[in-house]
Design an enzyme around this catalytic site. Sequence first.
Site, PDB file in Angstrom:
ATOM      1  N   ASP A  31      34.381  46.895  28.163  1.00  0.00           N
ATOM      2  CA  ASP A  31      34.750  46.149  29.354  1.00  0.00           C
ATOM      3  C   ASP A  31      35.480  47.018  30.373  1.00  0.00           C
ATOM      4  O   ASP A  31      35.596  48.240  30.209  1.00  0.00           O
ATOM      5  CB  ASP A  31      35.586  44.939  28.929  1.00  0.00           C
ATOM      6  N   ASP A  65      31.028  37.699  35.585  1.00  0.00           N
ATOM      7  CA  ASP A  65      30.735  36.845  34.429  1.00  0.00           C
ATOM      8  C   ASP A  65      29.915  35.628  34.803  1.00  0.00           C
ATOM      9  O   ASP A  65      30.108  35.018  35.864  1.00  0.00           O
ATOM     10  CB  ASP A  65      32.034  36.352  33.798  1.00  0.00           C
TER      11      ASP A  65
END
Length: 677
Positions: A180, A235
Amino acid sequence: MRHPHTRTTRRRVVGALSAALLCTAGLAAPAAAGTATGSPAPAPARAPADGLALTPPMGFNNWNSTHCGADFDESMVEGIADLFVAKGLKDAGYRYVNLDDCWALPSRDADGRLVPDPARFPHGIKAVADYVHAKGLKLGIYTSAGTKTCNEAGFPGALGHEYSDAQQFADWGVDYLKYDNCNNQGVDAKQRYLTMRDALRATGRPIVYSICEWGENKPWEWAADVGQLWRTTGDISDSWGSMLSILKQNLPLAPHAGPGHWNDPDMLEVGNGGMTDTEYRTHFSMWSMMAAPLLIGTDLRKASPATFDILDDKEVIAVDQDPLGKQGTVLSSAGGRWVVTKEMKDGSRAIALFNESGSPQRVATTATAAGLPDAPAYTLRDLWRHRSYNTAGTVSALVPAHGTVLVRVAVDRHWAANPPAVEPGLDGDRFVRPGGTAALTTSVTDLGRTPARRVSVALTGPRGWGVTATSRTGTSALPTGHALRTGWRVTAPAGTPEGSYDLTFRARYRSPAGVRAESTTTVTLRVAEPPPAGGSYLSDLPWLSADNGWGPVERDTSNGETAAGDGHPLTVDGVVYAKGLGTHAPSQVDYYTGRACQKVTAEVGVDDEERADGSVSFAVWADGREVASTGVLTTDMAAQPLTADVTGAEVVSLVVTDGGNGITSDHGDWADARITC
């Protein structure tokens, strides 16, 4: 992840073909599709030297269903592995069982090593990996290219620990790393992701490397030799608006995808409850057309049969997993009627007919437009219905709202063994009042090279509804290109509650050889009443539909991004409004106005709860036509008045779009929104 977009854990996004042609995993080899014209099958794309992810990874990730909840633990992970085997998902191609954030303790041990949370993983990660491997599956894990991961609890990231963390993952038997982008301390993205690439390679263990930097630095331009896949967007959330926005961002990146290097538009939301099954089939269809990783994001222990039916459809999966490795490209998208095509290794073409709009639409193309050579006829395989037909060249369907028809078309010398494809059509009223009558006209058109014989049609409604044909319902023969049109009167019983009601349109026919065939289409009517005469607050009226980027549209509060009712008072530039709608771009709220209203007014702006970077545009649409709009409004601006003339419109839509800098902070308030009828 990677920004679980809630107020308590928020982070800014920095930034075969007939039955005889079908194989177990899809369609047969080029002899079935290419030999009729003598054209060779396309050469395979160059494969990467490491041999990893030659087709898009398929598996599971817990984040979209559990986040950091207590049900994310060893038992869940092992249970998912069990279900992969028991439910046939392993046989369908799913391999990776991936852990997301919150698997570790917040602090490293005295030697600087990561420590699995003993409450969640009492036997450690290696034991879980061993369990998963024993099932013939693979294990994935998560960390961030920063000092901490993305969760507010502050789990340790790998920045500065790349080589030791990578070795720890390899020692545990990890097969996949999702890396991430949070708490990255401003270190150059390429440098951070290259360092972990080198650390993974140094372990000697083949580990698929998923770069999750949200498309901030255009990884599709530089990461093909760094990782096997890279996120192209922020996202996803479990909503039509979010899925659609991500789809549109990822589609143009097709030239950058191929074996071992894939565009990743984020994980699947199929089964999580925020969309309809029709929308979830579109989600799965379009991810497959884009050669996207297929990572299940729902808790399979709770999944419905309908969810499994979508996730394990082998013919659709075969489109995603085609070894040629081409991502689908857009042929057309006018009016929200999308045609996307994908070249397949056997010479056939997968074609998605996708309807973005809120009402049924005819979506059409041709076999030659999709890239196939001229031929007398083609075999057309409906991948969701698992039926084969012949077509003279037209590929067309009446596609339901938010739906996708997914087909595979090939030049095939055996096309005549299949019945002709027929196209249903629908004209007339979309709405009916309780106790009222709608007039519909259905059609069925022969698209095949052969005639359809002994054609009959029927329209059936819900129990208690009246459905009466007003013209003929059958014909002895329907030649290529000809249509049978039938009129219908449809009456909704008095007292029918407002909402959507499905009618079934069925056409039965035979091929010249006597093979029986059938085409079934769902026709949706909305039972609705227009707003009362005079003025009304839109937040007090029922809407037809409400699509939102994050969380639900809220009545009389701001958008809280997660559950209904979690917003705050509507506030723009210090002014608090008691009435209105709280949205999050991209958003669309549709109202039935029944041609009885004249004007919409509102004060619009970005809610004050967004302190920076909110940037949106507001518009009012009447029957699909923009009738009023603002320019781009930002967080530091006062609310702007918006007035729209909606005279004569049947449907009025309130639309909020991104102002150009991403949707992370795009809370759009329709303050004091009213309609006059």
